[in-house]
Design an enzyme around this catalytic site. Sequence first.
Site, mmCIF file in Angstrom:
data_model
loop_
_atom_site.group_PDB
_atom_site.id
_atom_site.type_symbol
_atom_site.label_atom_id
_atom_site.label_comp_id
_atom_site.label_asym_id
_atom_site.label_seq_id
_atom_site.Cartn_x
_atom_site.Cartn_y
_atom_site.Cartn_z
ATOM 1 N N ASP A 1 1.029 -1.179 -0.028
ATOM 2 C CA ASP A 1 -0.220 -0.109 0.064
ATOM 3 C C ASP A 1 0.902 1.339 0.145
ATOM 4 O O ASP A 1 1.541 1.511 0.980
ATOM 5 C CB ASP A 1 -1.112 -0.043 1.361
ATOM 6 N N GLY B 1 -3.010 9.234 -22.384
ATOM 7 C CA GLY B 1 -2.802 8.796 -23.749
ATOM 8 C C GLY B 1 -2.769 7.372 -23.947
ATOM 9 O O GLY B 1 -2.205 6.751 -22.851
ATOM 10 N N HIS B 2 -2.496 6.792 -25.179
ATOM 11 C CA HIS B 2 -2.056 5.372 -25.479
ATOM 12 C C HIS B 2 -1.078 5.353 -26.578
ATOM 13 O O HIS B 2 -1.159 6.391 -27.466
ATOM 14 C CB HIS B 2 -3.245 4.492 -25.339
ATOM 15 N N GLY C 1 6.036 3.938 -14.117
ATOM 16 C CA GLY C 1 5.537 4.559 -15.218
ATOM 17 C C GLY C 1 4.241 5.259 -14.944
ATOM 18 O O GLY C 1 3.257 5.239 -15.892
ATOM 19 N N ASP D 1 4.521 1.516 -27.606
ATOM 20 C CA ASP D 1 4.785 0.966 -26.446
ATOM 21 C C ASP D 1 5.920 0.326 -26.256
ATOM 22 O O ASP D 1 6.756 0.473 -25.413
ATOM 23 C CB ASP D 1 3.335 0.100 -26.103
ATOM 24 N N ARG E 1 2.008 8.929 -14.128
ATOM 25 C CA ARG E 1 2.163 10.497 -14.875
ATOM 26 C C ARG E 1 3.203 10.972 -14.046
ATOM 27 O O ARG E 1 3.590 10.962 -12.748
ATOM 28 C CB ARG E 1 0.833 11.043 -14.560
#
Length: 380
Positions: free
Chosen positions: A64, A129-130, A87, A160, A89
């Site tokens: 946690d 985004g992707h 990874g 990716d 933001r």
Amino acid sequence: MGPLAGVKIVELAGIGPGPMCAMLLADLGATVLRIDRRQPVKLGIERPVRYNLLLRNRKTIALDLKDPAAIDLVLTLVEGADALIEGFRPGVTERLGLGPQACLARNSKLVYGRMTGWGQEGPLAQYAGHDLNYIAITGVLNAIGRSGQAPSIPLNLIGDYAGGSLYLAMGLLAAILHARNGGAGQVVDAAIVDGTANLATTFFGMQAAGIWRDQRGANITDSGSHFYDVYECADGKWITVGPIEDKFYLELLRLLDISPDTLGAQLDQSNWPAARALFALKFRTRDRAQWTTLLEHSDACFAPVLSWSEAPDHPHLKARGTFIEVDGIVQPAPAPRFSATVPATPTPPEAPHPATLDAALSVWLDAHKINDLKKAGTLA
């Protein structure tokens, strides 16, 4: 085993390119400990952990990260690590207390790897985004597809995994080498937009030289030419041909029993439509297996288009061991290959579990510390 044996990496659980990067390094022998969330984020594409092959070859624990004791544990792990992968933001790990400043304060040799789509700064840095979005703004997506049709979606391989995972892995290894050669630790900012743009370097050069057109499907290797394309066979299956060089092109024409004079000059674009039509008619006269028998063992630059389920059974890939079976699941083997430091066969993906805590942490902490963390409830 493997060339990265002895390298230790902490991975803060994420999706897509981060786990792929961690898998690549773990496949080559790095000891990677994945820190998962107590309640993982739902992605809408959930599957049993054993099928999430990007998680192979490493141990996982669940923490946690809103618990100060868990944050302290991660920082303790960082003290013994060569690198960390995250990874989130931009700014998220800083708010958690696990940003570069906090981690490098505990380990000045640490390489702090950051994997994002837009990068750590810039007008879009804070937005979601992707892969598709990232490759779109670099010009790469616009270049993929046929003339007169919409851009084709190349799975999420280019953004990716090629522009993201591989560039992060390369950056981490370069920075680890720098640190081991006496340099300081540092942050590696791997943005998918940067990596994808870098992948396209040759095409920017060709366009500047006037030998690549901006129009989709109008160039030699983008389906514009008849000699670098896919063709349907009599059985509805597909094959590829790609003899760009003159001698290979002539070899294909010989095997197809087509006179070069019939098609005109290979690189004259005015000849391409008629030549494509002739190729299409020719390839529809036999099934894929027949064309494979005729063309595969030649310099005609040929290969059949295989499905995911067919690929592992291709004789060449079987001979090389390109695919392996682990825990009953066929999957790609570690790559590339090494003559001396051969990587071990991958271990199956593991979910966090109380029974595996000791094994997961034994490389990092002594037994007394692990037991204390269990008693305190820090380790689930």
